[in-house]
Design a protein around this motif. Structure first.
Motif, PDB file in Angstrom:
ATOM      1  N   THR A 231       3.058  21.739   4.177  1.00  0.00           N
ATOM      2  CA  THR A 231       2.650  22.366   2.570  1.00  0.00           C
ATOM      3  C   THR A 231       2.881  23.742   2.252  1.00  0.00           C
ATOM      4  O   THR A 231       3.223  24.147   2.030  1.00  0.00           O
ATOM      5  N   PHE A 232       1.956  24.600   3.681  1.00  0.00           N
ATOM      6  CA  PHE A 232       1.912  25.453   4.306  1.00  0.00           C
ATOM      7  C   PHE A 232       3.850  26.204   3.992  1.00  0.00           C
ATOM      8  O   PHE A 232       3.710  27.730   3.212  1.00  0.00           O
ATOM      9  N   ARG A 233       4.781  25.252   4.788  1.00  0.00           N
ATOM     10  CA  ARG A 233       5.835  25.459   4.921  1.00  0.00           C
ATOM     11  C   ARG A 233       6.420  25.394   3.390  1.00  0.00           C
ATOM     12  O   ARG A 233       7.521  26.214   2.771  1.00  0.00           O
ATOM     13  N   GLU A 234       6.418  24.775   2.971  1.00  0.00           N
ATOM     14  CA  GLU A 234       6.660  23.933   1.491  1.00  0.00           C
ATOM     15  C   GLU A 234       6.260  25.831   0.613  1.00  0.00           C
ATOM     16  O   GLU A 234       7.251  26.460  -0.295  1.00  0.00           O
ATOM     17  N   GLU A 235       5.245  25.540   0.824  1.00  0.00           N
ATOM     18  CA  GLU A 235       4.108  27.439  -0.122  1.00  0.00           C
ATOM     19  C   GLU A 235       5.095  28.252  -0.146  1.00  0.00           C
ATOM     20  O   GLU A 235       5.096  29.051  -0.748  1.00  0.00           O
ATOM     21  N   TYR A 236       5.228  28.619   1.042  1.00  0.00           N
ATOM     22  CA  TYR A 236       6.023  30.092   1.442  1.00  0.00           C
ATOM     23  C   TYR A 236       7.488  30.326   1.766  1.00  0.00           C
ATOM     24  O   TYR A 236       7.926  30.722   2.851  1.00  0.00           O
ATOM     25  N   ASP A 237       8.058  29.293   1.513  1.00  0.00           N
ATOM     26  CA  ASP A 237       9.399  28.792   0.901  1.00  0.00           C
ATOM     27  C   ASP A 237      10.569  30.150   1.101  1.00  0.00           C
ATOM     28  O   ASP A 237      11.045  30.398   1.905  1.00  0.00           O
ATOM     29  N   ASP A 238       9.532  30.981   0.357  1.00  0.00           N
ATOM     30  CA  ASP A 238      10.701  31.705  -0.277  1.00  0.00           C
ATOM     31  C   ASP A 238      10.577  32.681   0.232  1.00  0.00           C
ATOM     32  O   ASP A 238      11.823  33.670   1.506  1.00  0.00           O
ATOM     33  N   TYR A 239       9.648  32.638   1.293  1.00  0.00           N
ATOM     34  CA  TYR A 239       8.656  34.242   2.372  1.00  0.00           C
ATOM     35  C   TYR A 239       9.839  33.488   3.580  1.00  0.00           C
ATOM     36  O   TYR A 239      10.286  34.342   4.234  1.00  0.00           O
ATOM     37  N   ILE A 240       9.740  32.807   3.980  1.00  0.00           N
ATOM     38  CA  ILE A 240      10.496  31.921   5.027  1.00  0.00           C
ATOM     39  C   ILE A 240      12.301  32.263   4.547  1.00  0.00           C
ATOM     40  O   ILE A 240      12.980  32.545   6.056  1.00  0.00           O
ATOM     41  N   GLY A 241      12.642  32.315   4.137  1.00  0.00           N
ATOM     42  CA  GLY A 241      14.014  31.980   3.505  1.00  0.00           C
ATOM     43  C   GLY A 241      14.301  33.127   4.006  1.00  0.00           C
ATOM     44  O   GLY A 241      15.958  33.335   4.566  1.00  0.00           O
ATOM     45  N   SER A 242      13.151  34.451   3.201  1.00  0.00           N
ATOM     46  CA  SER A 242      13.947  35.829   3.783  1.00  0.00           C
ATOM     47  C   SER A 242      14.115  36.442   4.211  1.00  0.00           C
ATOM     48  O   SER A 242      15.215  36.809   5.190  1.00  0.00           O
ATOM     49  N   ALA A 243      12.921  35.756   5.546  1.00  0.00           N
ATOM     50  CA  ALA A 243      13.251  36.111   6.925  1.00  0.00           C
ATOM     51  C   ALA A 243      13.619  35.068   7.582  1.00  0.00           C
ATOM     52  O   ALA A 243      14.305  36.506   8.591  1.00  0.00           O
TER      53      ALA A 243
ATOM     54  N   PHE B 292      13.387  28.293  15.120  1.00  0.00           N
ATOM     55  CA  PHE B 292      11.603  27.534  16.186  1.00  0.00           C
ATOM     56  C   PHE B 292      10.173  27.423  15.027  1.00  0.00           C
ATOM     57  O   PHE B 292      10.070  26.346  14.270  1.00  0.00           O
ATOM     58  N   LEU B 293      10.116  28.623  14.183  1.00  0.00           N
ATOM     59  CA  LEU B 293       9.207  28.661  13.597  1.00  0.00           C
ATOM     60  C   LEU B 293       9.184  27.625  12.167  1.00  0.00           C
ATOM     61  O   LEU B 293       7.664  27.380  12.080  1.00  0.00           O
ATOM     62  N   SER B 294      10.251  27.565  11.378  1.00  0.00           N
ATOM     63  CA  SER B 294      10.640  27.595  10.718  1.00  0.00           C
ATOM     64  C   SER B 294      10.193  25.723  11.190  1.00  0.00           C
ATOM     65  O   SER B 294       9.370  24.738  10.603  1.00  0.00           O
ATOM     66  N   GLU B 295      10.967  25.257  11.889  1.00  0.00           N
ATOM     67  CA  GLU B 295      10.899  24.210  12.147  1.00  0.00           C
ATOM     68  C   GLU B 295       9.942  23.225  12.628  1.00  0.00           C
ATOM     69  O   GLU B 295       9.491  22.703  12.363  1.00  0.00           O
ATOM     70  N   LEU B 296       8.561  24.470  13.896  1.00  0.00           N
ATOM     71  CA  LEU B 296       7.571  24.218  14.014  1.00  0.00           C
ATOM     72  C   LEU B 296       6.666  23.675  12.453  1.00  0.00           C
ATOM     73  O   LEU B 296       5.549  22.754  12.526  1.00  0.00           O
ATOM     74  N   MET B 297       6.885  25.004  11.887  1.00  0.00           N
ATOM     75  CA  MET B 297       5.677  24.565  10.889  1.00  0.00           C
ATOM     76  C   MET B 297       6.613  23.251   9.940  1.00  0.00           C
ATOM     77  O   MET B 297       5.342  22.595   9.200  1.00  0.00           O
ATOM     78  N   LYS B 298       7.333  22.768   9.538  1.00  0.00           N
ATOM     79  CA  LYS B 298       7.646  22.014   8.615  1.00  0.00           C
ATOM     80  C   LYS B 298       7.428  20.495   9.520  1.00  0.00           C
ATOM     81  O   LYS B 298       6.582  19.340   8.643  1.00  0.00           O
ATOM     82  N   SER B 299       6.894  20.511  10.796  1.00  0.00           N
ATOM     83  CA  SER B 299       6.172  19.560  11.366  1.00  0.00           C
ATOM     84  C   SER B 299       4.607  19.484  11.497  1.00  0.00           C
ATOM     85  O   SER B 299       4.276  18.570  11.258  1.00  0.00           O
TER      86      SER B 299
END
Length: 462
Positions: free
Chosen positions: A113-125, A102-109
């Motif tokens: 830019t924040f989502r792309e910047e921290y994509d590695d951390y979000i992927g690890s999570a 849910f947070l990943s989709e919310l940040m994409k919307s």
């Protein structure tokens, strides 16, 4: 990921399959039947959603929202069955993954830019949430298996308890039934025992009356002798008195004749007195025998008692059978003296033994009478008394039919008799045995050979 892409289609199918797994894992058909009807229609909802996305080319709705909706379904289902522990564990397993999606989709919307910047951390999570999901699904599965095993064990225990309760109820019913049967049997036995006691008392009384009958018959014959003497000597005495009176009327009296008549008269009176006393003794013996025993011991002349009842037994049998004759003899120890005993009871014992002895020789005499040489057999009964080792011993011996060896151990049992039906109650020797052993602390034994004779031995403390 869009619904129109293969990845989106796969997400839709995976979500639908996950709902079916959820139904099976949480057993919603049994736990929440109504909600299960909604979950069963999830396939239709997913299909409709998939069709709408394909037809209208919806590109702005990502799979994150789909997983968020799936998480809401799981949360509601767990809330409905919150008492089921694996359901709570499953919610704990899916929660982090759903939140991250849910947070990943919310940040994409909202902040792409924040989502792309921290994509590695979000992927690890997201990877961590997947590992968390798998781990807790395994834990939930184990919990479900454990609960299933516990349920099986509880069911087994409940089944055992039901079996135990059923068996207990069955046993209680059997015990109640058996108790009722035992109670009924007890009442029947008590009733039978009461009747048996009445019958026993009647038989004992019958045996006593039979014994009294034997005694009375003997007395009737025995007392006839002294009465005949009394009558005869009375008649002779009357004649002597008449003769004496005639002599006294003569002018010339003969003193010697008068003295001789007076001496004869005196002798006759003495004989009348003697035989009258003999008759009184017989009557007294009959009265002692017929009245109930007082149970009190008294010094008794055992020799006189044995001699008296021997004669009465013989004459009692003679009263029934005029053709019967037998010799009877006594060997009485004069040193025996007086013995402390109950004369009425011991008199019954002796009368019974003497009667049985004369009956045995009578039966053998009848058997000999039908043989080729009847004169060879002479019936005889002998009574002997001795004082030995502080004991008075009485032996009653006959040369009658004898008792078979296999029956000698049973003759003192109640109601057992070797006589034909109607000639014996089977209580005579039983009562005699009880009187000697229990009433006088003595012993009563038998020695016998079939066809040769029998000896009964009574031993009493002297």
């Amino acid at each position: 990921m869009k619904f129109s892409t293969p990845e989106g289609i796969g997400a839709l199918i995976l979500c639908a399959l996950s709902i079916q797994y959820l139904r099976k894992f949480l057993d919603t058909p049994n736990r929440t039947p109504r909600w299960d009807q909604v979950l069963r229609k999830a396939w239709a909802g997913v299909g409709i959603l998939f069709g709408i996305g394909a037809i209208f080319g919806i590109d702005d709705l990502s799979t994150g929202w789909l997983w968020a909706g799936f998480g809401a379904i799981i949360a509601y289902t767990v809330w409905l069955i919150n008492d089921f522990k694996p359901a709570r564990t499953l919610l704990l397993a899916v929660g982090p993954f759903m939140v991250m999606a849910f947070l990943s989709e919310l940040m994409k919307s909202v902040v792409p830019t924040f989502r792309e910047e921290y994509d590695d951390y979000i992927g690890s999570a997201m990877a961590f949430s997947v590992i968390w999901l798998i781990t807790f699904i395994i834990i939930a599965t184990r919990q479900k298996k454990a609960l299933a095993n516990e349920s099986v064990e509880r069911e087994k225990e409940a089944e055992k308890r039901r079996e135990i309760e059923a068996r207990k109820a069955e046993l209680e019913a059997l015990v109640a039934e058996r108790t009722a049967e035992i109670t009924q049997q007890k009442e029947e036995l008590e009733h039978a025992l009461a009747e048996l006691r009445i019958t026993q008392n009647q038989l004992v009384q019958s045996e006593k009356m039979a014994s009294l009958g034997e005694l009375t018959a003997g007395i009737a014959h025995e007392i006839q002798n002294p009465l005949n003497f009394v009558n005869n000597f009375s008649e002779v005495s009357v004649e002597l008195i008449d003769e004496l009176a005639d002599e006294q009327q003569k002018p010339e009296r003969d003193p010697e004749l008068e003295a001789e008549l007076l001496a004869d008269l005196k002798q006759n009176l003495q004989k009348i007195t003697h035989h009258g006393g003999r008759a009184s003794s017989i009557v007294r013996g009959m009265l002692q025998h017929s009245r109930a025993s007082s149970g009190q011991r008294e010094p008794t002349d055992l020799n006189a008692l044995a001699d008296e009842y021997l004669r009465l037994a013989y004459h009692g049998l003679r009263a029934k059978d005029k053709t019967f004759n037998a010799t009877f003899s006594t060997d009485l120890d004069p040193s025996l003296g007086l013995i402390s005993l109950i004369p009425q009871d011991l008199g019954r014992v002796l009368l019974n033994l003497f009667t049985n002895a004369f009956y045995a020789v009578q039966q053998r005499q009848k058997q000999a009478g039908s043989s080729t040489s009847p004169a060879l057999y002479q019936p005889a009964v002998r009574v002997q008394t001795r004082c030995e080792n502080g004991q008075a011993r009485i032996m009653v011996t006959d040369n009658g039919t004898g008792i078979p060896e296999e029956l000698q151990t049973r003759i003192f049992q109640p109601f057992f008799t070797t006589k034909p039906t109607g000639e014996g109650t089977g209580l005579g020797l039983s009562l005699a045995y009880d009187i000697v052993t229990k009433g006088h602390n003595g012993t009563l034994q038998v020695e016998s050979r079939e066809g040769e004779g029998t000896t009964f031995i009574i031993k009493l403390p002297a």
